[in-house]
Design a protein around this motif. Structure first.
Motif, PDB file in Angstrom:
ATOM      1  N   PRO A 106       5.402 -18.851  -5.126  1.00  0.00           N
ATOM      2  CA  PRO A 106       5.078 -17.734  -6.023  1.00  0.00           C
ATOM      3  C   PRO A 106       3.933 -16.856  -5.530  1.00  0.00           C
ATOM      4  CG  PRO A 106       5.541 -19.699  -7.314  1.00  0.00           C
ATOM      5  CD  PRO A 106       5.546 -20.122  -5.870  1.00  0.00           C
ATOM      6  N   LEU A 107       2.946 -17.435  -4.832  1.00  0.00           N
ATOM      7  CA  LEU A 107       1.877 -16.608  -4.283  1.00  0.00           C
ATOM      8  C   LEU A 107       2.425 -15.643  -3.241  1.00  0.00           C
ATOM      9  CD1 LEU A 107      -1.091 -15.788  -3.935  1.00  0.00           C
ATOM     10  CD2 LEU A 107      -1.279 -17.597  -2.211  1.00  0.00           C
ATOM     11  N   VAL A 108       3.277 -16.140  -2.344  1.00  0.00           N
ATOM     12  CA  VAL A 108       3.873 -15.264  -1.335  1.00  0.00           C
ATOM     13  C   VAL A 108       4.690 -14.172  -2.009  1.00  0.00           C
ATOM     14  CG1 VAL A 108       5.560 -15.157   0.551  1.00  0.00           C
ATOM     15  CG2 VAL A 108       3.848 -16.987   0.498  1.00  0.00           C
ATOM     16  N   ASP A 109       5.455 -14.539  -3.036  1.00  0.00           N
ATOM     17  CA  ASP A 109       6.244 -13.538  -3.751  1.00  0.00           C
ATOM     18  C   ASP A 109       5.340 -12.465  -4.367  1.00  0.00           C
ATOM     19  OD1 ASP A 109       8.470 -15.022  -3.094  1.00  0.00           O
ATOM     20  OD2 ASP A 109       8.609 -16.017  -5.046  1.00  0.00           O
ATOM     21  N   LEU A 110       4.226 -12.899  -4.960  1.00  0.00           N
ATOM     22  CA  LEU A 110       3.271 -11.964  -5.556  1.00  0.00           C
ATOM     23  C   LEU A 110       2.731 -10.994  -4.508  1.00  0.00           C
ATOM     24  CD1 LEU A 110       1.252 -11.080  -7.880  1.00  0.00           C
ATOM     25  CD2 LEU A 110      -0.306 -12.792  -6.898  1.00  0.00           C
ATOM     26  N   LEU A 111       2.291 -11.531  -3.387  1.00  0.00           N
ATOM     27  CA  LEU A 111       1.706 -10.688  -2.347  1.00  0.00           C
ATOM     28  C   LEU A 111       2.732  -9.728  -1.776  1.00  0.00           C
ATOM     29  CD1 LEU A 111      -0.577 -13.305  -0.525  1.00  0.00           C
ATOM     30  CD2 LEU A 111      -1.257 -11.575  -2.206  1.00  0.00           C
ATOM     31  N   GLN A 112       3.934 -10.205  -1.577  1.00  0.00           N
ATOM     32  CA  GLN A 112       4.953  -9.319  -1.010  1.00  0.00           C
ATOM     33  C   GLN A 112       5.352  -8.221  -1.994  1.00  0.00           C
ATOM     34  OE1 GLN A 112       8.030 -12.022   0.675  1.00  0.00           O
ATOM     35  NE2 GLN A 112       7.205 -11.334   2.621  1.00  0.00           N
ATOM     36  N   ARG A 113       5.349  -8.528  -3.286  1.00  0.00           N
ATOM     37  CA  ARG A 113       5.631  -7.479  -4.275  1.00  0.00           C
ATOM     38  C   ARG A 113       4.621  -6.339  -4.181  1.00  0.00           C
ATOM     39  NH1 ARG A 113       6.456 -11.678  -7.979  1.00  0.00           N
ATOM     40  NH2 ARG A 113       4.445 -11.298  -9.010  1.00  0.00           N
ATOM     41  N   HIS A 114       3.423  -6.681  -3.730  1.00  0.00           N
ATOM     42  CA  HIS A 114       2.355  -5.685  -3.641  1.00  0.00           C
ATOM     43  C   HIS A 114       2.125  -5.216  -2.204  1.00  0.00           C
ATOM     44  CE1 HIS A 114       1.067  -5.781  -7.850  1.00  0.00           C
ATOM     45  NE2 HIS A 114       1.414  -7.042  -7.835  1.00  0.00           N
ATOM     46  N   ASP A 115       3.152  -5.362  -1.378  1.00  0.00           N
ATOM     47  CA  ASP A 115       3.137  -4.809  -0.014  1.00  0.00           C
ATOM     48  C   ASP A 115       2.065  -5.450   0.869  1.00  0.00           C
ATOM     49  OD1 ASP A 115       4.169  -3.224   1.987  1.00  0.00           O
ATOM     50  OD2 ASP A 115       2.935  -1.493   1.508  1.00  0.00           O
ATOM     51  N   VAL A 116       1.796  -6.735   0.641  1.00  0.00           N
ATOM     52  CA  VAL A 116       0.932  -7.493   1.555  1.00  0.00           C
ATOM     53  C   VAL A 116       1.873  -8.201   2.529  1.00  0.00           C
ATOM     54  CG1 VAL A 116      -0.833  -9.282   1.773  1.00  0.00           C
ATOM     55  CG2 VAL A 116      -0.800  -7.783  -0.245  1.00  0.00           C
ATOM     56  N   ALA A 117       2.153  -7.546   3.650  1.00  0.00           N
ATOM     57  CA  ALA A 117       3.135  -8.055   4.606  1.00  0.00           C
ATOM     58  C   ALA A 117       2.582  -9.280   5.328  1.00  0.00           C
ATOM     59  CB  ALA A 117       3.478  -6.967   5.617  1.00  0.00           C
ATOM     60  N   ALA A 142      -1.503 -12.001   7.737  1.00  0.00           N
ATOM     61  CA  ALA A 142      -1.111 -10.644   7.368  1.00  0.00           C
ATOM     62  C   ALA A 142      -0.815  -9.817   8.610  1.00  0.00           C
ATOM     63  CB  ALA A 142      -2.213  -9.977   6.554  1.00  0.00           C
ATOM     64  N   ALA A 143       0.156  -8.951   8.482  1.00  0.00           N
ATOM     65  CA  ALA A 143       0.458  -8.023   9.570  1.00  0.00           C
ATOM     66  C   ALA A 143      -0.708  -7.047   9.743  1.00  0.00           C
ATOM     67  CB  ALA A 143       1.737  -7.258   9.247  1.00  0.00           C
ATOM     68  N   PRO A 144      -0.876  -6.489  10.937  1.00  0.00           N
ATOM     69  CA  PRO A 144      -1.949  -5.499  11.150  1.00  0.00           C
ATOM     70  C   PRO A 144      -1.888  -4.390  10.110  1.00  0.00           C
ATOM     71  CG  PRO A 144      -0.948  -6.093  13.243  1.00  0.00           C
ATOM     72  CD  PRO A 144      -0.109  -6.728  12.180  1.00  0.00           C
ATOM     73  N   PHE A 145      -3.054  -3.851   9.791  1.00  0.00           N
ATOM     74  CA  PHE A 145      -3.175  -2.913   8.674  1.00  0.00           C
ATOM     75  C   PHE A 145      -4.046  -1.730   9.076  1.00  0.00           C
ATOM     76  CE2 PHE A 145      -5.743  -1.809   4.800  1.00  0.00           C
ATOM     77  CZ  PHE A 145      -4.719  -1.162   4.103  1.00  0.00           C
ATOM     78  N   ASN A 146      -3.625  -0.548   8.677  1.00  0.00           N
ATOM     79  CA  ASN A 146      -4.392   0.672   8.932  1.00  0.00           C
ATOM     80  C   ASN A 146      -5.416   0.860   7.826  1.00  0.00           C
ATOM     81  OD1 ASN A 146      -5.392   3.190   9.522  1.00  0.00           O
ATOM     82  ND2 ASN A 146      -3.483   4.288   9.117  1.00  0.00           N
ATOM     83  N   ALA A 147      -6.689   0.725   8.144  1.00  0.00           N
ATOM     84  CA  ALA A 147      -7.751   0.818   7.137  1.00  0.00           C
ATOM     85  C   ALA A 147      -7.749   2.148   6.412  1.00  0.00           C
ATOM     86  CB  ALA A 147      -9.115   0.580   7.792  1.00  0.00           C
ATOM     87  N   HIS A 148      -7.286   3.193   7.072  1.00  0.00           N
ATOM     88  CA  HIS A 148      -7.301   4.514   6.451  1.00  0.00           C
ATOM     89  C   HIS A 148      -6.390   4.593   5.225  1.00  0.00           C
ATOM     90  CE1 HIS A 148      -9.792   5.626   9.680  1.00  0.00           C
ATOM     91  NE2 HIS A 148      -8.873   5.973  10.562  1.00  0.00           N
ATOM     92  N   GLU A 149      -5.463   3.622   5.096  1.00  0.00           N
ATOM     93  CA  GLU A 149      -4.582   3.605   3.935  1.00  0.00           C
ATOM     94  C   GLU A 149      -5.348   3.274   2.652  1.00  0.00           C
ATOM     95  OE1 GLU A 149      -0.916   1.478   4.284  1.00  0.00           O
ATOM     96  OE2 GLU A 149      -0.729   1.925   6.417  1.00  0.00           O
ATOM     97  N   LEU A 150      -6.574   2.809   2.777  1.00  0.00           N
ATOM     98  CA  LEU A 150      -7.394   2.523   1.600  1.00  0.00           C
ATOM     99  C   LEU A 150      -7.998   3.788   1.002  1.00  0.00           C
ATOM    100  CD1 LEU A 150      -9.237  -0.696   2.805  1.00  0.00           C
ATOM    101  CD2 LEU A 150      -7.689  -0.530   0.850  1.00  0.00           C
ATOM    102  N   GLY A 151      -7.952   4.864   1.741  1.00  0.00           N
ATOM    103  CA  GLY A 151      -8.527   6.107   1.234  1.00  0.00           C
ATOM    104  C   GLY A 151     -10.010   5.959   0.977  1.00  0.00           C
ATOM    105  N   ALA A 152     -10.450   6.410  -0.191  1.00  0.00           N
ATOM    106  CA  ALA A 152     -11.871   6.349  -0.526  1.00  0.00           C
ATOM    107  C   ALA A 152     -12.383   4.923  -0.612  1.00  0.00           C
ATOM    108  CB  ALA A 152     -12.117   7.069  -1.856  1.00  0.00           C
TER     109      ALA A 152
END
Length: 555
Positions: A106-117, A142-152
């Motif tokens: 269920p934790l993996v399902d939760l994270l994947q629902r929220h686009d935590v690859a 987690a897959a590599p992530f672009n920090a700029h997607e966090l915006g402000a």
């Protein structure tokens, strides 16, 4: 969040979470359940100690592992934990262990629902030979992530020094230097990834930065209030039940009513000198890699409200050294050939290539016996020429390491013994015996190199045992090595629903704890890469689910 004030409260929510690290998984679960949630964080940053970590999750049967071909089941998971976790520890009950296993999916399902690859790492279970263990391991990252997607919110993520955009397994492989085709392939992959990111002006994050960056992005998208620089002052208790908390926001006390419960997920006490001296002496705060804000006041606050504690003597131990620039932990380099660890008398006493928590515990026992705080890690010339030592790549040793005395160097073992204050005869005898075992390909004393965990950190070009190499060619090097850590493992005692228990073993109504604020579900051991981070998120999820179920029944 319900913003209207009541007569005695400044604001009202369903769920209050203290700590913006692993507890953010619980915040996402609360949001999915339709609950109003507020997260308070005493520092200026979100991410907690997880943002500084390798960012892995050790999880039982789940969709990501199944897609990677891992034939895991609930039954195998329960059997594995039953086989490896010591019995008799109040935080490691069969019910809590089963809860951990069952909530992994269920934790993996939760994270994947929220686009935590998430991706399967291939990192071996630390006790893969035990029933239910896997050499391919249960660890995800987690897959590599672009920090700029966090915006402000990019500035909210707790910063760390990422020297290259590599995940934890890739870093371990790169530490072997140019010793195999596998190393060359991983080096090329990491380099191409980095160059491609730079070409696209992407700020690429990996490890804990990627995991917590993705979770923080999900929280921001869901508009979950995260009140940074808002420390917890006290819990609000009415008729024995926790009804909310008093926090300090913008220099003023704010009373929050949490209708369904309060989750304490604010870390441990790795940076609290007083608590460490009380519970973990001679270990101090100078070889920890935990968050600077990991100061234990939430655990102390729980105690003042009657909470029981457990495992305060334990941390997530990792052997470490004190470089001129600060502490440096040694996960894999101590496992590589042409090295060994000796105590202050010059004698070897542990499996250098064993799981790091075991190694740290062995060091603490030996140090207490000898009334010292350190041992010595000894490296032969081939180790320094072939492998990374901590953050120093092969063949490159910072000059200040020698200038400050952090690293000792001598052309002979006798000279090294003099430099570190060990009797030359004892050290020579220890090394000679060690070299005899190396020649036979088997460590008859401590079984170095005989488990899947050890072999995961081995040099495949060294035969017949990739963890064993003779210590015979000068120059020789030595550094003091200590039981370092990445956080404490003891805290408030909780049950399988993450409810905080009082000293009579009864739940304190409305109060929950997870992560390093709580005592480890694994007792005094560590079963796999990312187990502590996974436990933090799993029991945050369980806590929020229990709050929702409890209140549905009550209403």
């Amino acid at each position: 969040m319900t913003t209207e004030a009541t007569e005695s409260y400044d604001c009202v929510c369903d769920v209050l979470i203290v700590g913006a690290g692993g507890g953010l998984a619980g915040a996402l679960a609360a949001c999915d359940a339709g609950a109003d949630v507020v997260v308070v964080e005493k520092s200026a940053f979100a991410g907690g100690a997880t943002a500084l970590s390798g960012g892995t999750l050790w999880l039982f049967t789940n969709s990501v592992s199944r897609a990677a071909g891992l034939d895991d089941t609930i039954e195998k998971g329960i059997a594995h934990l039953s086989a490896i976790v010591p019995k008799g520890y109040p935080s490691a009950t069969p019910a809590r262990l089963e809860a951990y296993v069952r909530a992994s999916g269920p934790l993996v399902d939760l994270l994947q629902r929220h686009d935590v690859a998430l991706q399967h790492s291939g990192w071996t279970d630390y006790y893969a030979e035990a029933p239910g263990g896997f050499v391919r391991g249960r660890t995800l990252h987690a897959a590599p992530f672009n920090a700029h997607e966090l915006g402000a919110a990019e500035s909210w993520l707790r910063p760390t020094k990422l020297f290259l955009a590599a995940n934890s397994v890739e870093v371990a492989v790169l530490a072997l230097g140019a010793r195999s085709l596998r190393t060359a392939w991983v080096s090329a992959r990491v380099l191409c990834r980095d160059l491609w990111a730079r070409a696209r002006r992407v700020k690429l994050l990996t490890r804990g930065q990627s995991l917590m960056g993705r979770i923080l992005r999900a929280a921001v998208r869901k508009k979950i209030p995260i009140w940074r620089e808002t420390p917890l002052l006290d819990l609000i208790v009415e008729n024995g039940a926790v009804k909310g908390a008093i926090v300090q926001r913008d220099g003023k006390p704010v009373r929050i009513h949490a209708r369904k419960g309060v989750l304490l997920a604010a870390g441990g006490f790795a940076r609290n000198d007083g608590m460490r001296q009380l519970y973990q002496a001679p270990v101090g705060t100078d070889v920890t890699m935990s968050s600077p804000d990991d100061t234990g006041e939430v655990i102390l606050l729980g105690q003042t409200h009657g909470a029981a504690t457990a495992l305060l003597e334990e941390s997530w131990w990792v052997p470490g050294t004190k470089t001129p620039a600060g502490p440096m932990l040694h996960v894999w380099d101590r496992c590589f050939p042409h090295s060994l660890i000796v105590d202050t008398t010059g004698k070897r006493y542990l499996n250098e290539a064993g799981p790091y928590m075991e190694a740290g515990q062995a060091m603490i026992r030996r140090h207490r016996e000898l009334n010292t705080d350190h041992s010595w890690i000894i490296l032969e010339s081939r180790h320094r020429n072939r492998y990374a030592f901590g953050l120093a790549p092969p063949r490159f040793t910072p000059g200040e390491w020698f200038e400050t005395g952090y690293l000792k160097k001598a052309d002979t073992l006798e000279g090294l013994a003099d430099a570190i204050g060990v009797h030359p005869g004892t050290l020579k005898e220890t090394v000679a015996h060690f070299n005899t075992m190396v020649a036979n390909g088997r460590d008859a004393d401590f079984a170095r190199g005989e488990t899947a965990y050890s072999r995961f950190y081995s040099d495949e070009r060294v035969k017949p045992n990739g963890n064993l190499g003779a210590v015979e060619r000068g120059p020789f090097y030595a550094a003091k090595i200590y039981p370092g850590d990445v956080g404490t493992a003891g805290g408030l005692l909780t049950d399988e629903f993450a409810r905080v228990l009082n000293k009579d073993g009864q739940p304190i109504a409305g109060l929950y704890a997870a992560g390093n604020t709580s005592a480890s579900v694994f007792g005094p051991m560590y079963p796999g890469a990312g187990a502590s981070i996974a436990a933090s998120m799993i029991f945050s999820l369980i806590a929020v689910n229990h709050m929702a179920a409890k209140n549905q029944v009550n209403t």
